[in-house]
Scaffold this motif. Structure first.
Motif, PDB file in Angstrom:
ATOM      1  N   GLU A   1      -9.142  19.212  13.258  1.00 23.38           N
ATOM      2  CA  GLU A   1      -8.047  19.133  14.211  1.00 23.38           C
ATOM      3  C   GLU A   1      -8.585  19.158  15.641  1.00 23.38           C
ATOM      4  N   THR A   2      -7.797  18.584  16.554  1.00 20.76           N
ATOM      5  CA  THR A   2      -8.067  18.766  17.982  1.00 20.76           C
ATOM      6  C   THR A   2      -6.753  19.252  18.581  1.00 20.76           C
ATOM      7  N   ILE A   3      -6.685  20.519  18.897  1.00 22.18           N
ATOM      8  CA  ILE A   3      -5.405  21.138  19.268  1.00 22.18           C
ATOM      9  C   ILE A   3      -5.250  21.270  20.781  1.00 22.18           C
TER      10      ILE A   3
ATOM     11  N   TYR B   1      -2.234  23.118  22.622  1.00 21.41           N
ATOM     12  CA  TYR B   1      -0.811  22.776  22.464  1.00 21.41           C
ATOM     13  C   TYR B   1      -0.358  23.065  21.031  1.00 21.41           C
TER      14      TYR B   1
ATOM     15  N   GLN C   1     -11.716  19.539  23.414  1.00 20.34           N
ATOM     16  CA  GLN C   1     -11.209  18.213  23.763  1.00 20.34           C
ATOM     17  C   GLN C   1     -11.987  17.106  23.070  1.00 20.34           C
TER      18      GLN C   1
ATOM     19  N   TRP D   1       0.164  20.123  18.859  1.00 21.27           N
ATOM     20  CA  TRP D   1      -0.974  19.326  18.391  1.00 21.27           C
ATOM     21  C   TRP D   1      -1.602  19.908  17.117  1.00 21.27           C
TER      22      TRP D   1
ATOM     23  N   SER E   1       6.584  20.763  20.242  1.00 27.60           N
ATOM     24  CA  SER E   1       6.771  21.933  19.375  1.00 27.60           C
ATOM     25  C   SER E   1       7.899  22.830  19.855  1.00 27.60           C
TER      26      SER E   1
ATOM     27  N   GLU F   1       4.285  17.224  26.254  1.00 29.97           N
ATOM     28  CA  GLU F   1       3.445  17.796  25.182  1.00 29.97           C
ATOM     29  C   GLU F   1       4.048  19.087  24.655  1.00 29.97           C
TER      30      GLU F   1
ATOM     31  N   ARG G   1      -3.298  17.783  14.080  1.00 34.10           N
ATOM     32  CA  ARG G   1      -3.832  16.465  14.481  1.00 34.10           C
ATOM     33  C   ARG G   1      -5.289  16.351  14.059  1.00 34.10           C
TER      34      ARG G   1
ATOM     35  N   VAL H   1      -9.833  13.805  23.985  1.00 33.45           N
ATOM     36  CA  VAL H   1      -8.436  13.958  24.383  1.00 33.45           C
ATOM     37  C   VAL H   1      -8.380  14.645  25.744  1.00 33.45           C
TER      38      VAL H   1
ATOM     39  N   GLN I   1      -3.592  26.192  27.877  1.00 32.46           N
ATOM     40  CA  GLN I   1      -2.548  25.164  27.728  1.00 32.46           C
ATOM     41  C   GLN I   1      -2.546  24.299  28.990  1.00 32.46           C
TER      42      GLN I   1
END
Lengths: 566, 566
Positions: B141-143, B146, B134, B149, B389, B385, B152, B257, B179
């Motif tokens: 990336e910060t996934i 998800y 987070q 995400w 996808s 969220e 990102r 996040v 998740q």
């Protein structure tokens, strides 16, 4: 619930209040035309010379010193302020609950304690303190401006009152508020309208307007208001007082009543109001010293920090850099407010500080987000409380008769929200998220001022108007963005008086390019004669949970202003 | 957005992750049947003796001492932990972002700084620190579990990472989450499932389960998790670690996040996880010393308080009174957890402290209110969220195959909410109000224990289970009420390890009168052989914003436990 109409219930309750006024403290009332009533406590003959001396001792440190050294007894100090409060009530209708016997009985106990033990009860020993009509006292009603709340007797004191009693204070009156609390004026169907002692044609502000009028007339040495959008600071500025808006949770709100309870994103806070900064400091420290977090789950566990009061993070208070917010870009301040800022700048520079211009940062977004959160339930909270009695929701603070003409159909604060509807939880969370992002952005913006200050630190504090005008005619206080800004940002903020509006010095200015319809209406409201003589206050804005530093920096500003006046 | 299916995007991202594993750090994997993998870092041959010595130095004070005196360089410490983290990844799938070169480059800089200046960069000089997925790091990336995400990339570090870098730390891996984050286990469609190094049939807990597995295998000396319902404490307990849940805002969450952003009533907090309490203390103090409130508008302006750490408000740490919450009245703890509490009681008494029984206070109301606030948007946040996808919302943490049989259709946490629907703002505010009233009531209840402690003070701290069981099979961690209690009450809480489940000592007990269907399911889950050898943790619960005191009291408990084990 009573079968009486809400009108009858309100009338009966008001009559009951009138009956509690001690008969021997009634005065000959001036005519309704007499607008400035500040001299009447001195001329009406009710107060003895000693009582005048006591009530005109605005320095709370001094009052407390005389109380704890038994130069003055609490009974005589409480009696003096009570008499003056009853005068204030007759002149400005500032009170709700009146309980003379009870207050004097406690004052007596406090005096006996000092006499017997040689020690004061606590740091507020013997001091009468007035409370806004949100702070329940056991056995008294808490009506908070709702007809449907008549008859709600408290079965215990709120946490603030508990602490005040323990610290030696004498809660002695409660003070008037507007229905819903969400107005910058003071009028409700139960207790009616509070007026401004400087000019009764004017509002004392609100929602802590009862406190403003009362303390402005020196009917209380120290009062407690609350502030969710400016409700401590607006009446402070309109009545020539000092008033602190602490950050969320620094002072204990537990077991006080409130509007829109559960709206915990932009929280109401309580704060002191007084004729002297010593009252603000003494109250704040005394309440924090009682460790309110042991009784209030939302109170911040943080002791009074002497190093913050000594301005350790502001270069020890030596050369500081203040920034002035001349205009928030939404409503341009009237000439007296502008002059107050110029005076403050001059005073601070004369005291060796630097003063720069504040650069506004995303005000419109902040204001829109604020109003959307306040309006998220589409007034369901207010309507629920009104429905208890059937009283209507008040739609304007303008009096029915004799109202000042003010060409504003809808304040900008309402227009900015756009379509009004009840948000769902997810939509409300998006507003909260937006608010947090704006707070982050504003904080980063403040930190970035380090490049402009010359002190090696970001701006130490911001100085801004409290409102774009001084006290204004009833029904005309439409704007609260100068104050809501720091409720949303949760910056500790202290209002302080600067000067008085002066028809000679504060000429009307030619029209500017108006920011919006309200800015235009406020511009048109200005009339040098109308506002002449009214107090002009400003506010000093510090950081979140920086109560000690904000009080200390306001003392710096206050001293600087007093120095140039001499 | 990519035209790929979410499945393909997840597969590609996972493949990319596998490609970042340094080839020379790959080990011969044990068979999937091998449940306990704790010994493999020592036996696989990848780590040198010195690297084993470094990574098995669980005392963070000791690691820091060796780093700042250049006995160990940051490059070698970071390399050692990185190698071990890569082993942990191969054994438990605990990582998300892997960035060896970058971490080692920073370690090198830190070493050069020390060599050149003779001074450490800060209190965390040279220490590798792992971060839950987070905490954005610039360029990575910060996934956060998800699929939508993926891709990102952060354009700046979050505030915590900024502070860690400045204090000398080396952020070196990021770790896996479930998740939505709102599970006490760790599985998502992008990075898959994390397993428990003590027994891979078991979950490491969650949502900071990647941290739990990694630190449990000593692949990191100190990690940062987050906790909104137990997400630091559950994996700490399941993996034998210490983990602190601070109060709202004590440590800076800014620019991290999160799930359900804008839900600011029961806030997520970040906290340290480590094999030793010194890590918890050092991290907390180092972050606070950086004055996070200058960068995070929600961070509480409160310096580290040495007097609170010295237990000034707890009799200086002399004879204290602890209360044990043997059972929360919702799910009865399994025998190993019960025995851990008995051990702790015995240890504290042996150390001269008093131990009394905690009396539960309005737990069902607290749990119901908590779950209603979490569910107020009827999952709109999660679904929004997932819709990015097209991935489905995960409905169970149970693996598709080989799942442990667990007879629970719906956890009590869902049943307690009743009808699920999207609340409106006014309804949500009523839940907030209810929560505040419950917090008030619980605080008053705690204060009232002063009558039972014999110390003249209320209970100094509560000791309770973290969960009713030790680590349990994947898909079976249905209960989080032992932990959510203190998220709702915002009490500072620290998890600590006590002992290990033991089939001999922890026999099954005869059925009790079940509190509810989940209590029955949890009872039936217990099997002494199944849980044998797993770590058993408890938590110490202090007051809101009492981080210093809670750490110090957990040290007292920890010492007492170690003393009776000797």
């Amino acid at each position: 619930m009573s079968s009486q109409s809400w009108q009858d219930r309100c009338k009966a309750r008001k009559r009951a209040q009138v009956d509690t006024l001690p008969k021997h403290w009634l005065i000959d009332l001036p005519s309704d035309d007499q607008r400035d009533v500040r001299d009447i406590p001195r001329t009406c003959g009710l107060l003895t010379l000693r009582e005048l001396e006591i009530t005109e001792t605005t320095d709370v440190d001094c009052l407390l010193l005389n109380l704890r050294t038994a130069i003055w007894s609490s009974v005589e100090v409480t009696t003096a302020f009570y008499k003056r409060a009853i005068i204030a009530q007759q002149l400005t209708n500032c009170l709700t609950e009146i309980f003379v016997d009870r207050a004097l009985a406690r004052a007596k106990e406090v005096d006996v304690f000092l006499k017997t033990t040689g020690k004061p009860i606590g740091p507020l020993h013997g001091l009468p303190i007035s409370l806004k009509d949100q702070f329940p006292l056991k056995g008294l009603e808490t009506i908070m401006g709702y007809a449907g709340w008549i008859g709600r007797y408290a079965d215990s004191d709120c946490v603030l009152a508990e602490i005040l009693y323990e610290q030696g204070a004498i809660p002695f009156v409660r003070t008037n508020v507007p229905q819903t609390l969400m107005w910058g004026e003071t009028y409700n169907h139960v207790f009616g309208r509070t007026t401004n002692p400087f000019d009764r044609y004017m509002t004392p502000g609100g929602s802590s307007g009862g406190e403003g009028a009362l303390i402005g007339l020196r009917g209380s040495p120290l009062g407690v208001g609350t502030d969710i959008g400016g409700s401590v600071r607006i009446p402070s500025a309109f009545c020539g007082l000092y008033g602190l808006r602490p950050s969320y949770g620094r002072l204990p709100y537990a077991k006080a009543v409130n509007v829109a309870e559960g709206q915990e994103s932009i929280s109401s806070v309580l704060g002191p109001m007084a004729n002297n900064l010593s009252g603000v400091r003494v109250f704040t420290k005394a309440v924090i010293d009682a460790k309110p977090w042991r009784r209030d789950p939302l109170a911040v566990r943080k002791d009074w920090q002497w190093d913050e009061y000594a301005l350790a993070e502001h270069g020890g208070g030596g050369r500081m850099c203040f920034a002035i917010m001349w205009d928030n870009g939404v409503v341009k301040p009237h000439p007296p407010v502008r002059r107050a800022m110029e005076l403050t700048k001059k005073a601070l520079e004369a005291a060796g500080h630097t003063v720069i211009d504040w650069e506004n940062h995303r005000h419109l977004e902040l204001y829109e987000c604020t109003e959307r959160i306040f309006a998220a339930d589409d007034a369901q909270d207010y309507l629920t409380e009104c429905a208890l009695s059937g009283e209507p929701l008040i739609q304007t603070m303008s009096p029915d008769t004799d109202a000042h003409e003010y060409a504003l159909d809808e304040p900008f604060a309402r227009a900015i929200v756009g379509e009004r509807r009840h948000l769902n939880a997810y939509e409300l969370w998006q507003q909260h998220k937006q608010k947090r992002d704006l707070r982050q952005s504003h904080l980063d913006h403040w930190e970035a001022t380090v490049a402009r200050t010359g002190t090696g630190r970001p701006v130490d504090a911001i100085i801004s108007p409290v409102a774009p005008y001084t006290a204004c005619p009833h029904g005309c206080n439409s704007d609260a963005f100068y104050t809501t800004l720091t409720n949303t940002l949760d910056y500790t903020t202290c209002a302080f008086p600067v000067t008085y509006a002066d028809a000679e010095l504060d000429k009307a200015e030619p029209p500017h390019r108006f920011y919006n319809h309200e800015d235009e209406a406020v511009y048109k409201l200005y009339d040098p004669q109308l506002f002449h003589g009214l107090p002009v206050g400003l506010q000093l804005i510090g950081r979140t949970l920086e109560e000690e530093g904000v009080i200390a920096m306001t003392e710096v500003v206050d001293k600087a202003l007093k120095a140039i006046k001499q």
